[in-house]
Scaffold this motif. Sequence first.
Motif, PDB file in Angstrom:
ATOM      1  N   GLU A 124       0.726  -1.216  -0.086  1.00 28.24           N
ATOM      2  CA  GLU A 124       0.069  -0.143   0.012  1.00 28.24           C
ATOM      3  C   GLU A 124       0.912   1.229   0.163  1.00 28.24           C
ATOM      4  O   GLU A 124       1.970   1.376   0.440  1.00 28.24           O
ATOM      5  N   MET A 125       0.279   2.273  -0.706  1.00 31.39           N
ATOM      6  CA  MET A 125       0.912   3.734  -0.608  1.00 31.39           C
ATOM      7  C   MET A 125      -0.161   4.509  -0.186  1.00 31.39           C
ATOM      8  O   MET A 125      -1.114   4.717  -0.771  1.00 31.39           O
ATOM      9  N   TYR A 126      -0.139   4.820   1.176  1.00 29.35           N
ATOM     10  CA  TYR A 126      -0.943   5.714   1.678  1.00 29.35           C
ATOM     11  C   TYR A 126      -0.861   7.241   1.280  1.00 29.35           C
ATOM     12  O   TYR A 126       0.422   7.609   1.483  1.00 29.35           O
ATOM     13  N   PRO A 127      -2.008   7.988   1.660  1.00 31.81           N
ATOM     14  CA  PRO A 127      -1.453   9.450   1.194  1.00 31.81           C
ATOM     15  C   PRO A 127      -0.999  10.197   2.725  1.00 31.81           C
ATOM     16  O   PRO A 127      -1.266   9.606   3.722  1.00 31.81           O
ATOM     17  N   LYS A 128      -0.481  11.163   2.516  1.00 34.32           N
ATOM     18  CA  LYS A 128       0.124  11.700   3.610  1.00 34.32           C
ATOM     19  C   LYS A 128      -0.682  12.193   4.711  1.00 34.32           C
ATOM     20  O   LYS A 128      -0.387  12.118   5.796  1.00 34.32           O
ATOM     21  N   GLU A 129      -1.953  12.336   4.326  1.00 37.09           N
ATOM     22  CA  GLU A 129      -3.044  13.019   5.344  1.00 37.09           C
ATOM     23  C   GLU A 129      -3.089  11.815   6.431  1.00 37.09           C
ATOM     24  O   GLU A 129      -3.589  12.318   7.582  1.00 37.09           O
ATOM     25  N   ILE A 130      -2.803  10.599   6.028  1.00 40.41           N
ATOM     26  CA  ILE A 130      -3.021   9.464   6.934  1.00 40.41           C
ATOM     27  C   ILE A 130      -2.177   8.830   7.323  1.00 40.41           C
ATOM     28  O   ILE A 130      -2.199   7.827   8.075  1.00 40.41           O
ATOM     29  N   GLU A 131      -1.053   9.021   6.896  1.00 38.37           N
ATOM     30  CA  GLU A 131       0.452   8.122   7.043  1.00 38.37           C
ATOM     31  C   GLU A 131       0.527   7.825   8.693  1.00 38.37           C
ATOM     32  O   GLU A 131       1.280   7.194   8.876  1.00 38.37           O
ATOM     33  N   LYS A 132       0.359   9.012   9.526  1.00 41.50           N
ATOM     34  CA  LYS A 132       0.574   8.807  10.965  1.00 41.50           C
ATOM     35  C   LYS A 132      -0.265   7.709  11.436  1.00 41.50           C
ATOM     36  O   LYS A 132      -0.093   7.163  12.712  1.00 41.50           O
ATOM     37  N   LYS A 133      -1.472   7.440  11.016  1.00 41.55           N
ATOM     38  CA  LYS A 133      -2.568   6.566  11.418  1.00 41.55           C
ATOM     39  C   LYS A 133      -2.366   5.055  11.035  1.00 41.55           C
ATOM     40  O   LYS A 133      -2.985   4.336  11.525  1.00 41.55           O
ATOM     41  N   VAL A 134      -1.543   4.800   9.872  1.00 42.46           N
ATOM     42  CA  VAL A 134      -1.639   3.455   9.469  1.00 42.46           C
ATOM     43  C   VAL A 134      -0.041   2.909   9.812  1.00 42.46           C
ATOM     44  O   VAL A 134       0.900   3.644  10.006  1.00 42.46           O
ATOM     45  N   ASP A 135      -0.191   1.500   9.836  1.00 38.10           N
ATOM     46  CA  ASP A 135       1.069   0.949   9.945  1.00 38.10           C
ATOM     47  C   ASP A 135       2.202   1.065   8.881  1.00 38.10           C
ATOM     48  O   ASP A 135       1.769   1.053   7.731  1.00 38.10           O
ATOM     49  N   LYS A 136       3.452   1.313   9.236  1.00 34.95           N
ATOM     50  CA  LYS A 136       4.540   1.353   8.093  1.00 34.95           C
ATOM     51  C   LYS A 136       5.097   0.019   8.122  1.00 34.95           C
ATOM     52  O   LYS A 136       5.054  -0.829   8.968  1.00 34.95           O
ATOM     53  N   VAL A 137       5.867  -0.142   7.001  1.00 29.20           N
ATOM     54  CA  VAL A 137       6.658  -1.457   6.728  1.00 29.20           C
ATOM     55  C   VAL A 137       8.200  -1.304   6.982  1.00 29.20           C
ATOM     56  O   VAL A 137       8.425   0.141   6.770  1.00 29.20           O
ATOM     57  N   SER A 138       9.113  -1.822   7.221  1.00 29.38           N
ATOM     58  CA  SER A 138      10.365  -1.653   7.152  1.00 29.38           C
ATOM     59  C   SER A 138      10.945  -1.490   5.642  1.00 29.38           C
ATOM     60  O   SER A 138      11.047  -2.808   5.060  1.00 29.38           O
ATOM     61  N   LEU A 139      11.228  -0.678   5.248  1.00 24.99           N
ATOM     62  CA  LEU A 139      11.881  -0.484   3.701  1.00 24.99           C
ATOM     63  C   LEU A 139      13.211  -1.232   3.657  1.00 24.99           C
ATOM     64  O   LEU A 139      13.535  -1.836   2.751  1.00 24.99           O
ATOM     65  N   TYR A 140      13.931  -0.930   4.637  1.00 25.16           N
ATOM     66  CA  TYR A 140      15.328  -1.502   5.007  1.00 25.16           C
ATOM     67  C   TYR A 140      15.062  -3.022   4.619  1.00 25.16           C
ATOM     68  O   TYR A 140      15.691  -3.761   3.753  1.00 25.16           O
ATOM     69  N   ASP A 141      14.086  -3.962   5.397  1.00 25.55           N
ATOM     70  CA  ASP A 141      14.143  -5.232   5.119  1.00 25.55           C
ATOM     71  C   ASP A 141      13.754  -5.488   3.810  1.00 25.55           C
ATOM     72  O   ASP A 141      14.266  -6.482   3.199  1.00 25.55           O
ATOM     73  N   TRP A 142      12.843  -4.889   3.230  1.00 25.53           N
ATOM     74  CA  TRP A 142      12.047  -5.041   2.055  1.00 25.53           C
ATOM     75  C   TRP A 142      13.405  -5.133   0.849  1.00 25.53           C
ATOM     76  O   TRP A 142      13.370  -6.151  -0.011  1.00 25.53           O
ATOM     77  N   PHE A 143      14.110  -3.892   1.053  1.00 18.76           N
ATOM     78  CA  PHE A 143      15.257  -3.987   0.025  1.00 18.76           C
ATOM     79  C   PHE A 143      16.354  -4.765   0.202  1.00 18.76           C
ATOM     80  O   PHE A 143      16.960  -5.454  -0.729  1.00 18.76           O
ATOM     81  N   GLU A 144      16.754  -5.198   1.282  1.00 17.81           N
ATOM     82  CA  GLU A 144      17.850  -6.074   1.777  1.00 17.81           C
ATOM     83  C   GLU A 144      17.362  -7.410   0.980  1.00 17.81           C
ATOM     84  O   GLU A 144      18.242  -8.137   0.416  1.00 17.81           O
ATOM     85  N   ARG A 145      16.158  -7.777   1.573  1.00 11.65           N
ATOM     86  CA  ARG A 145      15.636  -8.964   1.218  1.00 11.65           C
ATOM     87  C   ARG A 145      15.489  -9.259  -0.613  1.00 11.65           C
ATOM     88  O   ARG A 145      15.734 -10.200  -1.043  1.00 11.65           O
ATOM     89  N   LEU A 146      15.197  -8.175  -1.072  1.00 10.27           N
ATOM     90  CA  LEU A 146      15.004  -8.073  -2.647  1.00 10.27           C
ATOM     91  C   LEU A 146      16.380  -8.229  -3.320  1.00 10.27           C
ATOM     92  O   LEU A 146      16.352  -8.818  -4.368  1.00 10.27           O
ATOM     93  N   ALA A 147      17.372  -7.671  -2.629  1.00 14.81           N
ATOM     94  CA  ALA A 147      18.447  -7.774  -3.031  1.00 14.81           C
ATOM     95  C   ALA A 147      19.208  -9.296  -3.095  1.00 14.81           C
ATOM     96  O   ALA A 147      19.788  -9.843  -4.165  1.00 14.81           O
ATOM     97  N   ARG A 148      18.670 -10.045  -1.815  1.00 16.33           N
ATOM     98  CA  ARG A 148      19.207 -11.312  -1.911  1.00 16.33           C
ATOM     99  C   ARG A 148      18.216 -12.051  -2.783  1.00 16.33           C
ATOM    100  O   ARG A 148      18.760 -13.327  -3.239  1.00 16.33           O
ATOM    101  N   VAL A 149      17.039 -12.005  -3.113  1.00 16.68           N
ATOM    102  CA  VAL A 149      16.244 -12.706  -4.005  1.00 16.68           C
ATOM    103  C   VAL A 149      16.918 -12.671  -5.454  1.00 16.68           C
ATOM    104  O   VAL A 149      17.012 -13.584  -6.226  1.00 16.68           O
ATOM    105  N   ILE A 150      17.370 -11.371  -5.805  1.00 16.23           N
ATOM    106  CA  ILE A 150      18.007 -11.287  -7.092  1.00 16.23           C
ATOM    107  C   ILE A 150      19.344 -11.965  -7.191  1.00 16.23           C
ATOM    108  O   ILE A 150      19.910 -12.728  -8.088  1.00 16.23           O
ATOM    109  N   LYS A 151      20.240 -12.106  -5.910  1.00 17.92           N
ATOM    110  CA  LYS A 151      21.337 -12.873  -6.034  1.00 17.92           C
ATOM    111  C   LYS A 151      20.914 -14.220  -6.175  1.00 17.92           C
ATOM    112  O   LYS A 151      21.702 -15.012  -6.906  1.00 17.92           O
ATOM    113  N   ASN A 152      19.975 -14.777  -5.417  1.00 18.11           N
ATOM    114  CA  ASN A 152      19.560 -16.060  -5.669  1.00 18.11           C
ATOM    115  C   ASN A 152      19.117 -16.418  -6.940  1.00 18.11           C
ATOM    116  O   ASN A 152      19.434 -17.519  -7.367  1.00 18.11           O
ATOM    117  N   LEU A 153      18.463 -15.710  -7.426  1.00 16.24           N
ATOM    118  CA  LEU A 153      17.846 -16.047  -8.763  1.00 16.24           C
ATOM    119  C   LEU A 153      18.853 -15.940  -9.784  1.00 16.24           C
ATOM    120  O   LEU A 153      18.630 -16.795 -10.951  1.00 16.24           O
TER     121      LEU A 153
END
Length: 164
Positions: free
Chosen positions: A34-63
């Motif tokens: 999800e990409m939430y609008p700035k107006e509600i970003e404080k009220k919704v859960d965020k995800v770890s961008l660090y985790d997503w990018f670090e893991r996607l790099a490992r996905v590519i390396k493994n593929l």
Amino acid sequence: MFELNYRIVYSEYDDFVGQHGFFQMKCNNCIYGEMYPKEIEKKVDKVSLYDWFERLARVIKNLMIKDYVALSDVESYNTWIVFKRNGEEVMISVVKAKKEQGSHDIEFFLRNPKAGEWTDQVINFEQLKQEITGKGRRYIKNILSVNKENILLDKIKREFDEIS
């Protein structure tokens, strides 16, 4: 077509500036995240961008050496994103499968996966790799520009250096 979108949302509780935010993966006409609008970003859960990018790099390396890589969505108890490579094509599916005791964030086999939100989206491996490395490097550049030395930042930079 494969596209990653993200937006950093700053929080005083993060280990470093830029750790969390919103993340979205588009594969052909299918969307995950999800990409939430700035107006509600404080009220919704965020995800770890660090985790997503670090893991996607490992996905590519493994593929580069394997034909099947399953990436766990850390915020879900049973959701995986499966990447199946066949030559220059990659088929991406979101599936549901039990996260077995001792399972990791990346697995090379899932027991009894069931179709999830979408399945069998075919894209070109090189386009997948370029999108992940391009957006990953942009994310790294952003977080390095506003943070002092941090072991986590060194680790993610190394991951992307290895797939370029």
